[in-house]
Scaffold this active site. Structure first.
Site, PDB file in Angstrom:
ATOM      1  N   TYR A   3       0.825  -1.212   0.000  1.00 27.69           N
ATOM      2  CA  TYR A   3       0.000   0.000   0.000  1.00 27.69           C
ATOM      3  C   TYR A   3       0.863   1.268   0.000  1.00 27.69           C
ATOM      4  O   TYR A   3       0.385   2.331   0.387  1.00 27.69           O
ATOM      5  CB  TYR A   3      -0.893   0.032   1.242  1.00 27.69           C
ATOM      6  CG  TYR A   3      -2.138  -0.821   1.180  1.00 27.69           C
ATOM      7  CD1 TYR A   3      -2.076  -2.175   0.860  1.00 27.69           C
ATOM      8  CD2 TYR A   3      -3.384  -0.282   1.483  1.00 27.69           C
ATOM      9  CE1 TYR A   3      -3.215  -2.958   0.842  1.00 27.69           C
ATOM     10  CE2 TYR A   3      -4.533  -1.053   1.461  1.00 27.69           C
ATOM     11  CZ  TYR A   3      -4.439  -2.397   1.136  1.00 27.69           C
ATOM     12  OH  TYR A   3      -5.570  -3.169   1.125  1.00 27.69           O
TER      13      TYR A   3
ATOM     14  N   LYS B 105       5.365 -13.809   1.828  1.00 28.93           N
ATOM     15  CA  LYS B 105       5.403 -14.709   0.667  1.00 28.93           C
ATOM     16  C   LYS B 105       6.828 -14.592   0.139  1.00 28.93           C
ATOM     17  O   LYS B 105       7.077 -14.229  -1.019  1.00 28.93           O
ATOM     18  CB  LYS B 105       4.345 -14.262  -0.361  1.00 28.93           C
ATOM     19  CG  LYS B 105       4.177 -15.203  -1.522  1.00 28.93           C
ATOM     20  CD  LYS B 105       3.553 -16.542  -1.167  1.00 28.93           C
ATOM     21  CE  LYS B 105       3.515 -17.442  -2.387  1.00 28.93           C
ATOM     22  NZ  LYS B 105       3.138 -18.833  -2.081  1.00 28.93           N
TER      23      LYS B 105
ATOM     24  N   ASP C  82      -0.075 -18.308   1.927  1.00 28.03           N
ATOM     25  CA  ASP C  82      -1.006 -19.345   1.466  1.00 28.03           C
ATOM     26  C   ASP C  82      -1.192 -20.410   2.556  1.00 28.03           C
ATOM     27  O   ASP C  82      -2.318 -20.830   2.864  1.00 28.03           O
ATOM     28  CB  ASP C  82      -0.544 -19.958   0.134  1.00 28.03           C
ATOM     29  CG  ASP C  82       0.964 -20.190   0.070  1.00 28.03           C
ATOM     30  OD1 ASP C  82       1.691 -19.735   0.977  1.00 28.03           O
ATOM     31  OD2 ASP C  82       1.426 -20.852  -0.880  1.00 28.03           O
TER      32      ASP C  82
ATOM     33  N   ASP D  37      -4.576  -7.602   5.471  1.00 25.12           N
ATOM     34  CA  ASP D  37      -5.944  -7.181   5.142  1.00 25.12           C
ATOM     35  C   ASP D  37      -6.762  -8.398   4.719  1.00 25.12           C
ATOM     36  O   ASP D  37      -7.887  -8.608   5.187  1.00 25.12           O
ATOM     37  CB  ASP D  37      -5.899  -6.128   4.027  1.00 25.12           C
ATOM     38  CG  ASP D  37      -7.281  -5.590   3.715  1.00 25.12           C
ATOM     39  OD1 ASP D  37      -8.010  -5.267   4.670  1.00 25.12           O
ATOM     40  OD2 ASP D  37      -7.647  -5.505   2.531  1.00 25.12           O
TER      41      ASP D  37
ATOM     42  N   ASP E  33      -9.882 -10.400   6.997  1.00 21.27           N
ATOM     43  CA  ASP E  33     -11.242 -10.656   6.496  1.00 21.27           C
ATOM     44  C   ASP E  33     -11.593 -12.131   6.655  1.00 21.27           C
ATOM     45  O   ASP E  33     -12.705 -12.487   7.058  1.00 21.27           O
ATOM     46  CB  ASP E  33     -11.349 -10.291   5.010  1.00 21.27           C
ATOM     47  CG  ASP E  33     -11.852  -8.870   4.801  1.00 21.27           C
ATOM     48  OD1 ASP E  33     -11.590  -8.022   5.674  1.00 21.27           O
ATOM     49  OD2 ASP E  33     -12.502  -8.607   3.766  1.00 21.27           O
TER      50      ASP E  33
END
Ligand code: GGG
Length: 339
Positions: free
Chosen positions: A121, A174, A207, A231, A235
């Site tokens: 971001y 990652k 993952d 983020d 969720d």
């Protein structure tokens, strides 16, 4: 909440999106954009900067491109006020059915700590070469990982872990595919972990962590991740706890040089706007996080207790299987506070 505290709060808290203004309505938000072409008044940050906290609703509306509303308001506030730590508890409430069968018999409770100032971001990049004609444009979007940015959020996660029953930090990247920024993150994580020998650690790829949220959530306590990864994971966490409508969050400037901002994790949900269907619990839980930030943990606990009382008595909005309206749940929360 005791009226005296509410009055104190009202002196210090500004509800972004509902700023008192002269003629013309709000100074922030999509209505303001429709009138002015901007999401926020030119001096909006100046107006906000001396408050102790900002209590934010949600941003996003179908008439405004999502990247305009997000960058023009929520991200503008987070980045300008260096709210670099975004805390998103995943809390399982009594009376709310989780899609995880495991939640029926296992104590589950963890916190996602989202790096909130850089990473994916950072807003670095651009679009160019549209002059090549249809199909010829290019876009570059770079993620930014700084050692300072990684270290402060990772230390924050370790300090938070020390306040919890399970002293454990799970770092998520990652870094097998993102070999620069996320390997830097991993290196900083290892270095910082050495200062916290009393805290368990693990490094997990995003993952694999998504799978772990579903399969072994009992093994989680504090999960720290970059802006985008956290983020997405938060969720997933709130969906596992029953609904995105329940999830609270705090965007903190831990140094307190600027106001911190408290908001439900959910967005503006235009599909149900104005129908009395929205779940108010994420917003009320965010107010509890704000009370904690003000050094009022007893009041925060009272608010959280009221939430638990209401969910366990089955006064629930539609997203969590009930039939109550936003107003009915809110009235029940106020009633539980006054009891
Ligand atoms: N209350 C949170 C909110 O309004 N979120 C809007 C949104 O789309 N956020 C995306 C993000 O922050 O990553």
């Amino acid at each position: 909440m005791a009226p005296v505290v509410l009055e104190e709060l009202l002196e210090h808290v500004l509800v972004a999106g509902c700023l008192p203004e002269g003629p013309g309505g709000c100074l922030h938000g999509s209505d303001y954009y429709a009138r002015t072409g901007k999401m926020m008044a030119d001096d909006g940050l100046e107006q906000l900067k001396d408050f102790d906290a900002i209590y934010f609703g949600a941003v996003g509306w179908p008439t405004v491109p999502d990247h305009i509303s997000l960058w023009g308001l929520r991200l503008k506030i987070c980045q300008s006020f260096d709210q670099w730590a975004n805390i998103r508890p995943v809390h399982f409430l009594p009376g709310i059915t989780s899609p995880l069968r495991k939640a029926d018999t296992t104590e589950l409770d963890w916190v996602v700590v989202r790096e909130n100032s850089e990473g994916e971001y950072a807003g670095l990049g651009g679009r160019n070469l549209s002059g090549r004609g249809p199909g010829g444009e290019v876009a570059v979007q770079s993620a930014l990982f700084t050692e300072v940015g990684c270290e402060r959020i990772i230390r924050f996660a370790f300090d938070l872990a020390r306040t919890r029953t399970r002293r454990k930090v799970s770092s998520v990247t990652k870094s097998n595919a993102q070999q620069y920024g996320m390997v830097l993150w991993d290196d900083v994580f290892k270095r910082v972990a050495a200062d916290y020998p009393d805290v368990e650690t693990e490094s997990v790829l995003v993952d694999a962590m998504s799978a772990k949220f579903v399969l072994h959530p009992e093994d989680l306590s504090v999960v720290v991740a970059s802006n985008l990864n956290a983020d997405i994971l938060s969720d997933l966490g709130s969906a596992l706890a029953g609904s995105l409508g329940l999830a609270a969050s705090a965007n903190l400037n831990p140094e307190r040089r600027f106001p911190s901002m408290f908001e439900p994790v959910h967005g503006s949900a235009p599909d149900i706007a104005g129908q009395g269907l929205a779940n108010p619990i994420g917003a009320v839980g965010s107010a509890a996080l704000m009370l904690d930030h003000f050094g009022l943990p007893d009041h925060a606990a009272r608010l959280n207790k009221a939430i638990e009382t209401v969910t366990s008595t089955g006064i629930l909005t539609r997203d969590v299987g009930g039939t109550a309206s936003t107003e009915e749940v809110t009235k029940a929360l106020i009633g539980a506070l006054n009891n």
